[in-house]
Design an enzyme around this catalytic site. Structure first.
Site, PDB file in Angstrom:
ATOM      1  CG  HIS A 175      -0.422   0.296   2.511  1.00 19.42           C
ATOM      2  ND1 HIS A 175       0.068  -0.680   3.349  1.00 19.42           N
ATOM      3  CD2 HIS A 175      -0.254   1.473   3.175  1.00 19.42           C
ATOM      4  CE1 HIS A 175       0.496  -0.124   4.472  1.00 19.42           C
ATOM      5  NE2 HIS A 175       0.312   1.184   4.390  1.00 19.42           N
ATOM      6  CD  GLU A 235       2.283   8.345   0.469  1.00 18.73           C
ATOM      7  OE1 GLU A 235       2.128   9.462   0.961  1.00 18.73           O
ATOM      8  OE2 GLU A 235       1.873   7.299   0.997  1.00 18.73           O
ATOM      9  CG  ASP A 236       6.090   6.240   1.263  1.00 21.21           C
ATOM     10  OD1 ASP A 236       5.828   7.411   0.945  1.00 21.21           O
ATOM     11  OD2 ASP A 236       5.603   5.677   2.250  1.00 21.21           O
ATOM     12  CG  ASP A 277     -24.374   0.881  31.288  1.00 20.74           C
ATOM     13  OD1 ASP A 277     -24.087   1.882  31.928  1.00 20.74           O
ATOM     14  OD2 ASP A 277     -24.824   0.917  30.142  1.00 20.74           O
TER      15      ASP A 277
END
Length: 706
Positions: free
Chosen positions: A72, A76-77, A259
């Site tokens: 993923h 981008e990187d 609760d």
């Protein structure tokens, strides 16, 4: 870092027919592309994509989604490209990786106008393939688990974005376990002292009461054995953030909170669910108003379960959720259950929602949004809301968010019905239009020909669909009048800074503000949706400060006739910044009320007395008295410090009355002269932070005459 064979083993646990070679190739390719890259913690960067893939195996997702998780961040990187990934792993994976990359590049916590555009893009990406957001949510979850390696400022920014966007989105998708963990990890960053305090109190409570979860779980199992019902019973303490939110909403101390433990009973069939409910209610007393049947009325994301709260062992209130195994899978995975695998086959869970239909129902009501900001408001309303189910007179179910009113109900049926609404009956009884609807109520909408939406409705309704329709109708009805008024307001404001409100200048403002043309700018200026300062700031930001003149305190309200006198209602004491409405009194002019003032209920049947008002834009003088109820410690110098504190906030005390005197505490009522709602907020926060102030609240008293 998880080894590739261990990752494949995790997938094989639910999908023995997995394409192990595809996962191996993706693992090696991702490791090669990220080689030499490091995380802020100093670890190899590739540990992150592998951890994201492992998180997605918990949801039993398909091979394409697991491979996307491994890759993923490559586009981008790294030097990787869409074409290269498509060639090696197929176009499906390449499209998913590209979708995650686009989501990563959206700055969802940026300024409001840009944030709204990015939300629209986020929903567009989701509509193409919902698996994109599943990878992004897992990515954010792992980043939040390892956030400590970031600088404090970036931690806070990421945590706030997670709390505002990703956690509610996970909840809306039905992935409650992910929502709870994202909220709690964000809470740990944003308010560590509060979280630690709750955990310490939990530890103290366990020391005093023993293992309550084990005891109550055993009690439930015993009741099921008596009824010969086979089921699994699980108990847990609720997350610190969940407890904190409940404390804030109900304004209760931890010791008074009920609760804080939750229990799940997972059985074989739907019939067993109701048998279990009967067994639990026979054994323990049900708490009124705390029963929800999401089996007969499922949520839009496919969630089905029975919720009931009972007074259990030692009088402690506990929530019990009852569901079948298939319902539980959807409750855990939400919309993601559509892709879940079991034994190498796509799981045919009858309760899993078709993602395409789910996203369509979520986005269809935004298609007619007039601008990005309205879209953003609608999205946030839809994502954060819980749900209530009401019935038409014919028995059809209408699903609405919590806090919805009969007007929301009318617009949910049809825009035409909403626009013509003049009243409503709930369970056969006529009620005000601002009544908050409850689960199971039957609602009848009363309409009349010629009726048009009122401006005050915008603050009454809870759904984005209703708000959008009301604004659109108001703009159409009053457009000509608003344009004319806006033209005059623009002329005066521009002259004030030495400029002219030419068509060209207004067109430039429209472009900057994201509006279609100069006419729309004038219409919104005239309807008070835009201020003159905002218009000037869009063209001449350096001159905008000159428009912030102080408002004439003798005439701070817009919407009165020239000969009409006015005064603020004593019961609610509205201040600038709060939505207001006027009620006419014969011989007394107009009394200005806050839009949420309960006193307005008595005028529901007298619409001719209502006057649409709003405050003048600009800086108001500190001339609006507001009554505050204070409880302070009885100690030397305490009252003096309180008065000094208020003075430091540039507020004046115009009256002070002692109501109650005790050996340890005094209760008194202060009347403080304020500028606006923000000034009130500053004063309240300053007083709340003072250690000698036990309690402070604004007084709104119906017993005081308007």
């Amino acid at each position: 870092m998880i080894d590739v064979e261990d990752l494949i083993a995790l997938v094989r646990n639910y999908n023995p027919k997995t394409n192990a070679d595809l996962i191996r190739r993706a693992y090696e390719y991702g490791r090669k592309m990220h080689e030499g890259q490091k995380r802020h913690s100093g670890e190899d960067y590739f540990t992150h994509p592998v951890a994201v893939a492992a998180i997605l195996t918990e949801q039993r997702l398909d091979d394409a989604t697991i491979v996307t998780a491994l890759l993923h961040d490559t586009i981008e990187d790294t030097k990787s490209t869409w074409g290269e990934i498509a060639g090696m792993f197929g176009e499906e994976v390449a499209e998913l990786v590209d979708g995650v990359t686009k989501l990563t590049n959206l700055q969802l916590s940026s300024t409001e106008s840009k944030q709204s555009e990015n939300f629209r893009k986020l929903f567009m990406a989701m509509s193409k393939d919902l698996r994109v957001i599943l990878v992004k949510l897992a990515d954010r979850l792992h980043n939040m688990r390892t956030i400590k390696s970031l600088k404090a400022e970036k931690q806070a920014r990421k945590a706030r974005e997670t709390m505002d966007v990703f956690a509610p989105l996970a909840g809306r998708m039905g992935m409650q376990y992910m929502r709870e963990e994202l909220e709690d990890l964000s809470f740990k960053v944003l308010n560590p002292e509060a979280r630690s305090s709750i955990i310490r109190r939990f530890i103290t409570l366990q020391r005093e009461t023993g293992d309550v979860i084990h005891k109550i779980t055993a009690d439930i199992r015993l009741e099921l054995e008596k009824e010969k019902i086979e089921a699994d019973v699980y108990g847990r303490a609720k997350k610190p953030y969940s407890i904190w939110r409940k404390m804030q909403e109900k304004q209760l101390a931890f010791s008074r909170l009920s609760d804080i433990y939750g229990f799940r009973v997972i059985c074989r069939s739907e019939g067993d669910c109701y048998r279990i409910l009967g067994a639990i209610h026979r054994r323990w007393r049900a708490v009124p108003g705390r029963f929800k049947d999401y089996i007969s009325q499922p949520k839009s994301n496919g969630y089905r379960s029975i919720h009931t709260t009972v007074s259990g062992r030692d009088g402690k209130q506990v929530e019990v959720q009852i569901r079948t195994r298939q319902m539980h899978e959807v409750a855990e995975a939400g919309v993601a259950a559509h892709w879940s695998y079991r034994d190498g086959e796509r799981a045919q869970n009858p309760f899993a929602v078709d993602p395409a239909r789910w996203i369509a129902t979520l986005t269809e009501r935004f298609d007619n949004g007039d601008d990005h900001d309205e879209f953003l408001e609608n999205v946030k309303l839809e994502m954060y809301s819980d749900q209530v189910f009401c019935f038409t007179p014919k028995g059809d179910v209408v699903q609405l968010p919590k806090g919805a009113t009969p007007i929301d109900f009318a617009y949910a049926i049809h825009t035409r019905i909403g626009n013509a609404c003049v009243g409503a009956k709930v369970d056969g009884i006529r009620v005000p239009l601002w009544t908050r609807l409850k689960n199971g109520q039957s609602v009848e909408v009363i309409t009349a020909a010629g009726q048009r939406p009122q401006a005050t409705w915008i603050d009454i309704v809870a759904t984005g669909r209703a708000k959008s329709a009301i604004r659109r109708s108001l703009r159409e009805e009053n457009r000509e009048r608003f344009v004319k008024l806006g033209h005059e307001l623009a002329r005066v404001a521009f002259e004030h800074v030495g400029k002219k409100a030419t068509d060209k200048a207004l067109r430039t403002a429209a472009k900057t503000l994201g509006l279609p043309d100069e006419t729309e700018v004038l219409a919104r200026l005239g309807s008070a949706e835009l201020t003159a300062r905002e218009v000037i700031e869009a063209i001449y930001p350096e001159l905008a400060a000159q428009t912030a003149d102080e408002v004439d305190s003798r005439r701070p309200v817009v919407g009165l006739a020239a000969d009409q006198s006015f005064r603020r209602a004593n019961c609610c004491q509205p201040v600038p910044g709060e939505r207001i409405v006027g009620i006419t009194y014969r011989g007394q002019g107009v009394v200005v009320h806050a839009i949420d003032c309960p006193a307005l209920a008595e005028f529901e049947e007298q619409p001719e007395r209502w006057v649409d008002l709003h405050w003048h834009a600009g800086r108001h003088a500190a001339a609006f008295p507001v009554s505050l109820n204070l409880t302070i410690a009885n100690g030397a110098g305490v009252l003096g410090r309180i008065c000094t504190l208020i003075g430091e906030q540039m507020a004046n005390i115009s009256d002070l009355t002692f109501v109650d005197r005790k050996p340890d505490f005094y209760r008194l009522i202060l009347e403080v002269d304020l500028r606006d709602a923000e000034h009130l907020h500053m004063v309240l926060k300053a007083l709340e932070a003072e250690s000698d102030v036990a309690q402070v609240e604004r007084i709104r008293d119906l017993s005081r005459k308007p």
